[in-house]
Design an enzyme around this catalytic site. Structure first.
Site, PDB file in Angstrom:
ATOM      1  N   HIS A  62     -22.354   9.243 -16.973  1.00 15.87           N
ATOM      2  CA  HIS A  62     -21.212   9.574 -16.407  1.00 15.87           C
ATOM      3  C   HIS A  62     -21.205  10.967 -15.902  1.00 15.87           C
ATOM      4  O   HIS A  62     -21.368  11.639 -17.109  1.00 15.87           O
ATOM      5  CB  HIS A  62     -20.204   9.109 -17.350  1.00 15.87           C
ATOM      6  CG  HIS A  62     -19.905   7.672 -17.410  1.00 15.87           C
ATOM      7  ND1 HIS A  62     -18.822   7.195 -16.909  1.00 15.87           N
ATOM      8  CD2 HIS A  62     -20.629   6.800 -17.572  1.00 15.87           C
ATOM      9  CE1 HIS A  62     -18.821   5.863 -17.314  1.00 15.87           C
ATOM     10  NE2 HIS A  62     -19.988   5.601 -17.668  1.00 15.87           N
ATOM     11  N   HIS A  84     -13.519   5.959 -21.733  1.00 17.03           N
ATOM     12  CA  HIS A  84     -13.355   4.753 -22.466  1.00 17.03           C
ATOM     13  C   HIS A  84     -12.810   4.627 -23.739  1.00 17.03           C
ATOM     14  O   HIS A  84     -12.753   5.723 -24.441  1.00 17.03           O
ATOM     15  CB  HIS A  84     -14.514   3.771 -22.858  1.00 17.03           C
ATOM     16  CG  HIS A  84     -15.713   3.826 -21.531  1.00 17.03           C
ATOM     17  ND1 HIS A  84     -16.135   4.922 -20.889  1.00 17.03           N
ATOM     18  CD2 HIS A  84     -15.926   2.805 -20.768  1.00 17.03           C
ATOM     19  CE1 HIS A  84     -16.816   4.565 -19.911  1.00 17.03           C
ATOM     20  NE2 HIS A  84     -16.614   3.291 -19.835  1.00 17.03           N
ATOM     21  N   TYR A  86     -13.573   3.472 -26.525  1.00 18.08           N
ATOM     22  CA  TYR A  86     -14.531   3.653 -27.669  1.00 18.08           C
ATOM     23  C   TYR A  86     -14.723   5.046 -27.845  1.00 18.08           C
ATOM     24  O   TYR A  86     -15.757   5.453 -28.678  1.00 18.08           O
ATOM     25  CB  TYR A  86     -15.744   2.783 -27.428  1.00 18.08           C
ATOM     26  CG  TYR A  86     -16.604   3.017 -26.388  1.00 18.08           C
ATOM     27  CD1 TYR A  86     -17.267   4.259 -26.015  1.00 18.08           C
ATOM     28  CD2 TYR A  86     -16.708   1.873 -25.295  1.00 18.08           C
ATOM     29  CE1 TYR A  86     -18.029   4.319 -24.832  1.00 18.08           C
ATOM     30  CE2 TYR A  86     -17.444   2.117 -24.199  1.00 18.08           C
ATOM     31  CZ  TYR A  86     -18.020   3.313 -24.038  1.00 18.08           C
ATOM     32  OH  TYR A  86     -18.936   3.687 -22.817  1.00 18.08           O
ATOM     33  N   GLU A  87     -14.439   5.945 -26.923  1.00 17.47           N
ATOM     34  CA  GLU A  87     -14.603   7.376 -26.941  1.00 17.47           C
ATOM     35  C   GLU A  87     -13.668   7.888 -28.089  1.00 17.47           C
ATOM     36  O   GLU A  87     -13.779   9.119 -28.326  1.00 17.47           O
ATOM     37  CB  GLU A  87     -14.638   8.121 -25.759  1.00 17.47           C
ATOM     38  CG  GLU A  87     -16.057   7.580 -24.957  1.00 17.47           C
ATOM     39  CD  GLU A  87     -15.833   8.387 -23.575  1.00 17.47           C
ATOM     40  OE1 GLU A  87     -15.996   9.514 -23.440  1.00 17.47           O
ATOM     41  OE2 GLU A  87     -15.743   7.552 -22.456  1.00 17.47           O
ATOM     42  N   MET A 212     -16.530  -3.303 -21.118  1.00 16.91           N
ATOM     43  CA  MET A 212     -15.869  -2.092 -21.892  1.00 16.91           C
ATOM     44  C   MET A 212     -14.712  -1.445 -21.108  1.00 16.91           C
ATOM     45  O   MET A 212     -14.475  -0.205 -21.521  1.00 16.91           O
ATOM     46  CB  MET A 212     -16.589  -1.436 -22.818  1.00 16.91           C
ATOM     47  CG  MET A 212     -17.746  -2.405 -23.715  1.00 16.91           C
ATOM     48  SD  MET A 212     -18.954  -1.121 -24.241  1.00 16.91           S
ATOM     49  CE  MET A 212     -20.304  -2.309 -24.850  1.00 16.91           C
ATOM     50  N   SER A 213     -14.600  -1.693 -19.879  1.00 12.17           N
ATOM     51  CA  SER A 213     -13.662  -0.832 -19.246  1.00 12.17           C
ATOM     52  C   SER A 213     -12.906  -1.609 -18.224  1.00 12.17           C
ATOM     53  O   SER A 213     -12.328  -2.698 -18.370  1.00 12.17           O
ATOM     54  CB  SER A 213     -14.736   0.113 -18.174  1.00 12.17           C
ATOM     55  OG  SER A 213     -14.959  -0.489 -17.271  1.00 12.17           O
TER      56      SER A 213
HETATM   57  N1  HPA Z   1     -21.436  -6.118 -22.435  1.00 11.87           N
HETATM   58  C1  HPA Z   1     -20.356  -5.210 -22.624  1.00 11.87           C
HETATM   59  N2  HPA Z   1     -20.383  -4.167 -22.009  1.00 11.87           N
HETATM   60  C2  HPA Z   1     -21.363  -3.996 -20.914  1.00 11.87           C
HETATM   61  C3  HPA Z   1     -22.723  -4.969 -20.856  1.00 11.87           C
HETATM   62  C4  HPA Z   1     -22.431  -6.059 -21.877  1.00 11.87           C
HETATM   63  O1  HPA Z   1     -23.259  -7.071 -21.958  1.00 11.87           O
HETATM   64  N3  HPA Z   1     -23.360  -4.575 -20.089  1.00 11.87           N
HETATM   65  C5  HPA Z   1     -23.019  -3.589 -19.481  1.00 11.87           C
HETATM   66  N4  HPA Z   1     -21.649  -3.189 -19.981  1.00 11.87           N
END
Ligand code: HPA
Length: 273
Positions: A62, A84, A86-87, A212-213
């Site tokens: 990024h 994100h 998780y950061e 995750m976004s």
């Molecule tokens: N899961 C969650 N996030 C992701 C994945 C996945 O398999 N691949 C890329 N981003």
């Protein structure tokens, strides 16, 4: 809660930096898809670090900047990189850019991500038009006191991904010959990839992709009345489908390989907007 004035300060600073230029569309580029930002014409690059109050992204792959300019005749603000959950900075910061762009006058959000394919019929490298999402974790970017200047306490999510824009995306796919799946994206907070059991659960709940976004940004965009179009690039089959581990390297490599299709589709979508 982030005070409304912080968003206003960021927007005012950007407004001054951009002069006459008024972005109409915000595009958020997912992991491995950031290069699309290089296609912007007459680009003005603005690193997030230069913008007052703006949260920084720490993820590899990024770039952490805006590219403002023209693409397919539209005035766009492209985010190369995003924050994100998780950061570790909370969901409000994950949606900061969406709200700032709303204050700058953007009425449309095109959000993209890299995700895992939960639907067994999908293949890595294919793009999915997001028809709806699943957020089953007890979290929302709207948690806390409501900021009425952005939107209502209880925003409607029954057509979060604009049916009209989705139709236009299907046409763009047909015209460019880019294969486009359509399905439900399920949000997982990460940063660990999901377990095979979580992916089986996701599938039985109706998910076609996992990532995750995106969902926080979409909620914030709908809250403040923006139209939304979302795409998820399947960079891998989700956990447990193939007998192999998942890796961020694979995510980045598939993103790289799918770049051409992704760019052609996005350009056509922009043309049609
Ligand atoms: N899961 C969650 N996030 C992701 C994945 C996945 O398999 N691949 C890329 N981003």
């Amino acid at each position: 809660m982030i005070p409304f004035e912080h968003y206003e300060q960021s927007a005012a600073w950007l407004c001054q930096r951009l002069g006459e230029f008024k972005p109409e569309i915000l595009m958020i580029l997912g992991s491995g898809l950031g290069d699309f930002g290089e296609l912007v014409e007459e680009p003005v690059f603005v690193p997030y670090a230069e913008i007052p109050n703006f949260p920084q992204s720490t993820v590899q792959g990024h770039k952490g900047r805006f590219v403002f300019g023209r693409l397919a005749g539209k005035r766009v603000a492209v985010m190369q990189g995003r924050v994100h959950l998780y950061e570790g900075c909370g969901l409000e910061k994950a949606v900061y850019g969406v709200r700032v762009l709303k204050l700058l006058g953007a009425e449309t959000l095109i959000v993209t991500n890299a995700g895992g394919a939960v639907n067994r019929d999908y293949r890595p490298g294919q793009i999915m038009l997001i028809s709806d999402h699943l957020l089953l974790f007890p979290m929302s970017p709207l948690t806390g006191p409501n900021e009425e200047r952005f939107g209502p306490r209880f925003p409607d999510m029954s057509a979060a991904y604009s049916p009209a824009l989705r139709e236009l995306a299907r046409q763009a796919a047909a015209e460019t010959g880019v294969h486009l799946n359509e399905g439900v994206y399920m949000y997982f907070p990460g940063p660990q990839f999901e377990t095979p059991a979580e992916i089986r659960a996701a599938r039985s709940l109706g998910a076609d992709a996992a990532g995750m976004s995106t969902v926080p940004e979409v909620i914030a965009a709908r809250h403040c009345g923006m139209r939304v179009l979302g795409f998820s690039l399947a960079t891998n089959m989700a956990a447990g489908i193939l007998d192999q581990p998942l890796s961020h390297k694979e995510v980045m490599e598939t993103g790289e390989a799918a770049k051409y299709d992704f760019s052609r589709l996005m350009r056509k979508v922009l043309e049609k907007l």
